[in-house]
Write an enzyme that holds these catalytic residues in place. Structure first.
Site, PDB file in Angstrom:
ATOM      1  N   TYR A 109       0.829  -1.210   0.000  1.00 52.84           N
ATOM      2  CA  TYR A 109       0.000   0.000   0.000  1.00 52.84           C
ATOM      3  C   TYR A 109       0.859   1.253   0.000  1.00 52.84           C
ATOM      4  O   TYR A 109       2.072   1.210   0.218  1.00 52.84           O
ATOM      5  CB  TYR A 109      -0.930   0.004   1.207  1.00 52.84           C
ATOM      6  N   ARG A 147       7.919   3.861  -4.995  1.00 55.40           N
ATOM      7  CA  ARG A 147       7.992   2.938  -3.862  1.00 55.40           C
ATOM      8  C   ARG A 147       6.871   1.906  -3.935  1.00 55.40           C
ATOM      9  O   ARG A 147       7.071   0.738  -3.586  1.00 55.40           O
ATOM     10  CB  ARG A 147       7.931   3.710  -2.540  1.00 55.40           C
ATOM     11  N   ARG A 164      -8.285 -20.118  -1.445  1.00 54.86           N
ATOM     12  CA  ARG A 164      -7.316 -19.940  -0.361  1.00 54.86           C
ATOM     13  C   ARG A 164      -6.242 -21.023  -0.375  1.00 54.86           C
ATOM     14  O   ARG A 164      -6.519 -22.217  -0.263  1.00 54.86           O
ATOM     15  CB  ARG A 164      -8.018 -19.932   0.996  1.00 54.86           C
ATOM     16  N   HIS A 170      -1.740 -21.106   0.624  1.00 58.88           N
ATOM     17  CA  HIS A 170      -0.555 -20.318   0.958  1.00 58.88           C
ATOM     18  C   HIS A 170       0.349 -20.094  -0.254  1.00 58.88           C
ATOM     19  O   HIS A 170       1.020 -19.063  -0.358  1.00 58.88           O
ATOM     20  CB  HIS A 170       0.244 -21.013   2.071  1.00 58.88           C
ATOM     21  N   LYS A 219       6.484  -2.058   1.939  1.00 54.02           N
ATOM     22  CA  LYS A 219       5.313  -1.419   2.565  1.00 54.02           C
ATOM     23  C   LYS A 219       4.119  -2.373   2.460  1.00 54.02           C
ATOM     24  O   LYS A 219       3.168  -2.172   1.697  1.00 54.02           O
ATOM     25  CB  LYS A 219       5.029  -0.063   1.927  1.00 54.02           C
ATOM     26  N   GLU A 276      12.712   2.352  14.060  1.00 54.29           N
ATOM     27  CA  GLU A 276      11.792   3.392  13.599  1.00 54.29           C
ATOM     28  C   GLU A 276      10.548   3.371  14.463  1.00 54.29           C
ATOM     29  O   GLU A 276      10.401   2.535  15.352  1.00 54.29           O
ATOM     30  CB  GLU A 276      11.429   3.170  12.129  1.00 54.29           C
ATOM     31  N   LEU A 304      11.293   1.146   6.946  1.00 55.29           N
ATOM     32  CA  LEU A 304      10.722   1.607   5.692  1.00 55.29           C
ATOM     33  C   LEU A 304      11.475   2.849   5.232  1.00 55.29           C
ATOM     34  O   LEU A 304      11.722   3.758   6.026  1.00 55.29           O
ATOM     35  CB  LEU A 304       9.243   1.948   5.875  1.00 55.29           C
TER      36      LEU A 304
END
Length: 289
Positions: free
Chosen positions: A32, A51, A99, A101, A146, A178, A202
């Site tokens: 995101y 990014r 679904r 993995h 991110k 951070e 990040l």
């Protein structure tokens, strides 16, 4: 009426639906971005899009639009929602599949969504500074992506909230990394110090703007790991993020940082940052400096 961007179309928000088998919903399998809006314009848009694409590529997702197409669609979304000040939230997931993995095979199209959020600048906090706590960094080792997987960040932020604080400063052992949703800076002997951009943090867009402003204005700066002791003894502490800009931290774990008020270098950077906003987005009405 509010609009969202979903898979190449701008539609009414009430009509925007995502399948229950979307991998973002089930696995957090996506990335995101949050882009700040001033005067109806996107601040550091190109940097955020780069990014966004890099994060997606890091987990094997190919975004089905070019950066130019994304830019145009986001601009259209801003106009449709008539947003002057606030944020755009944007995310892409691997898409809809049964679904499992293991990554799905075949023709699975990523799900891309973006929407706007109204929000004023946090002027009072920027003027007076905020409090923080310390907490052990329990997250995975690819914090440079991110990712939608933010549970470690949420737990840290909740701990800060319950302590009546704005942010949680995370550390791995004695090394500060951070914040739960920010990059952390200290000032020591007049030098601005912040963690190097590697897999443990990040690479913040606002952080990079601040580093460029330091270099352009003869403010000494170092990107390196710093310790809890250095944080504790710092002359000034501040954080940076898309929504918090250059935010002074005046107290950590109940101890005053420096003199317990926003310091001169933090204040200078706040002014320089406002000028950078005005360069890209036009004059600010709600100015801090």
């Amino acid at each position: 009426m509010e609009f969202v961007f979903l898979n190449g179309e701008i539609i009414e928000r009430s009509k925007a639906k995502v399948d229950v088998e979307d991998r973002g919903y089930q696995f957090g399998d996506g990335v995101y971005e949050v882009i700040r809006i001033y005067n109806g314009k996107m601040f550091t848009l190109d940097e955020h899009l780069r990014r966004f694409v890099k994060s997606a590529e890091s987990i094997g997702i190919s975004i089905p639009f070019t950066s130019v197409q994304l830019s145009e669609m986001l601009k259209e979304l801003l106009i449709k929602n008539n947003l002057e000040t606030g944020n755009i939230y944007m995310q892409v997931t691997r898409g809809i599949a049964p679904r499992n993995h293991v990554f799905p095979t075949g023709n699975v199209v990523p799900t891309l969504v973006a929407y706007t959020i109204k929000g004023v600048r946090p002027l009072e906090s920027l003027k007076s500074g905020v409090k923080a706590i310390l907490t052990e960094d329990i997250r995975w080792l690819r914090c440079d992506i991110k990712s939608l997987n933010l549970l470690g960040n949420l737990l840290a932020k909740q701990k800060a909230s319950e302590a009546g604080c704005f942010e949680a400063i995370q550390h791995r052992g004695n090394d500060v990394t951070e914040g739960s949703s920010s990059n952390i800076f200290i000032v020591k002997n007049g030098t601005v110090i912040t963690h190097e951009s590697n897999n443990l943090i990040l690479k913040g867009i606002t952080k990079d703007v601040i580093l460029d402003l330091c270099l352009a204005n003869n403010i000494p700066v170092e990107e390196r790991t710093f310790s809890l002791t250095e944080l504790n003894d710092a002359e000034e502490v501040f954080l940076s993020s898309t929504t918090s800009e250059v935010m002074p931290i005046i107290e950590v774990n109940g101890k005053k940082m420096g003199r317990g008020v926003p310091g001169p270098i933090t204040r200078k950077l706040q002014g320089l940052f406002e000028r950078e906003i005005e360069k890209q987005c036009g004059l600010l009405v709600d100015k801090l400096i």
